[in-house]
Enzyme design. Structure first.
Site, short mmCIF file in Angstrom:
data_model
loop_
_atom_site.label_atom_id
_atom_site.label_comp_id
_atom_site.label_asym_id
_atom_site.label_seq_id
_atom_site.Cartn_x
_atom_site.Cartn_y
_atom_site.Cartn_z
N LYS A 10 -26.19 -31.16 21.18
CA LYS A 10 -26.89 -32.34 20.48
C LYS A 10 -27.38 -33.09 21.52
CE LYS A 10 -24.15 -32.05 15.81
NZ LYS A 10 -23.71 -32.89 15.00
N TYR A 50 -30.38 -29.79 8.11
CA TYR A 50 -29.44 -30.45 7.65
C TYR A 50 -29.60 -30.68 6.10
CZ TYR A 50 -26.76 -31.03 11.83
OH TYR A 50 -25.88 -31.07 12.94
N ASN A 113 -21.62 -36.62 18.23
CA ASN A 113 -20.46 -35.71 18.47
C ASN A 113 -20.62 -34.60 19.20
OD1 ASN A 113 -21.48 -34.29 16.41
ND2 ASN A 113 -20.00 -34.50 14.90
N HIS A 116 -22.77 -29.06 17.38
CA HIS A 116 -22.83 -28.33 16.19
C HIS A 116 -22.09 -27.04 16.14
CE1 HIS A 116 -24.05 -26.84 12.16
NE2 HIS A 116 -24.37 -25.64 12.77
N GLU A 127 -28.47 -19.99 10.09
CA GLU A 127 -28.85 -20.85 11.25
C GLU A 127 -29.27 -19.99 12.36
OE1 GLU A 127 -25.11 -23.31 11.49
OE2 GLU A 127 -25.65 -24.31 9.68
#
Ligand code: ATP
Ligand code: MG
Length: 138
Positions: A10, A50, A113, A116, A127
């Site tokens: 990320k 998302y 965070n 993913h 995905e």
């Protein structure tokens, strides 16, 4: 069973120059990298990726964060890749992640965070296809 899963390193990890350490961590856990690239998500791509969270209060912030800088989507392969990646990543909130997990080591907040990981075989397939045409997989 040998499985494939999708990870995204990320924007916070790219910003902090943790990409190399995270890839090394994944390789040391036995993941084989079948495809990888650096890209910047458009707002439409982040919203689509998302979409399952579109009713959640954090959705707009999540889209803003995921488009705030470059990301590294990667297709990974390993025995039990989907479940094992979730374990190696740690809990969504880095403060609750097991010591030694990628989120405990590199995450800074429940939003920023670090990484993913797909959460089911159905989502992993969708995905992977979202980022990589089959012909690009090693
Ligand atoms: P990911 O889907 O990115 O692997 P996850 O499956 O652990 O993470 P999800 O519940 O799917 O967690 O949430 C997707 C992402 O949305 C999280 O990784 C995080 O970046 C963000 N997020 C989740 N919950 C919150 C929250 N309460 N506040 C802010 N951001 C959140
Ligand atoms: Mg998720």
């Amino acid at each position: 069973m040998i499985e494939r899963t999708l990870t995204i390193i990320k924007p916070d990890s790219v910003e902090k120059k943790n990409v190399g350490a995270i890839i090394a961590h994944l390789e040391s856990e036995g993941f084989e990298i079948l495809a990888a690239r650096m890209t910047r998500l458009s707002e439409a791509q982040a919203r689509a990726f998302y979409e399952v969270h579109k009713e959640r209060p954090f959705y707009n912030d999540l889209v803003a964060y995921m488009t705030s800088g470059p990301v590294w989507p990667m297709c990974l392969q390993r025995e039990d890749a989907i479940g094992y990646l979730r374990k190696v990543m740690g809990a969504t909130n880095p403060a609750e992640a097991e010591p030694g997990t990628i989120r405990a080591l590199y995450g800074e907040s429940i939003e920023r965070n670090a990484i993913h990981g797909s959460d089911s075989p159905e989502n992993a397939a969708g995905e992977i296809a979202f980022f990589f045409p089959t012909a690009d997989l090693a």
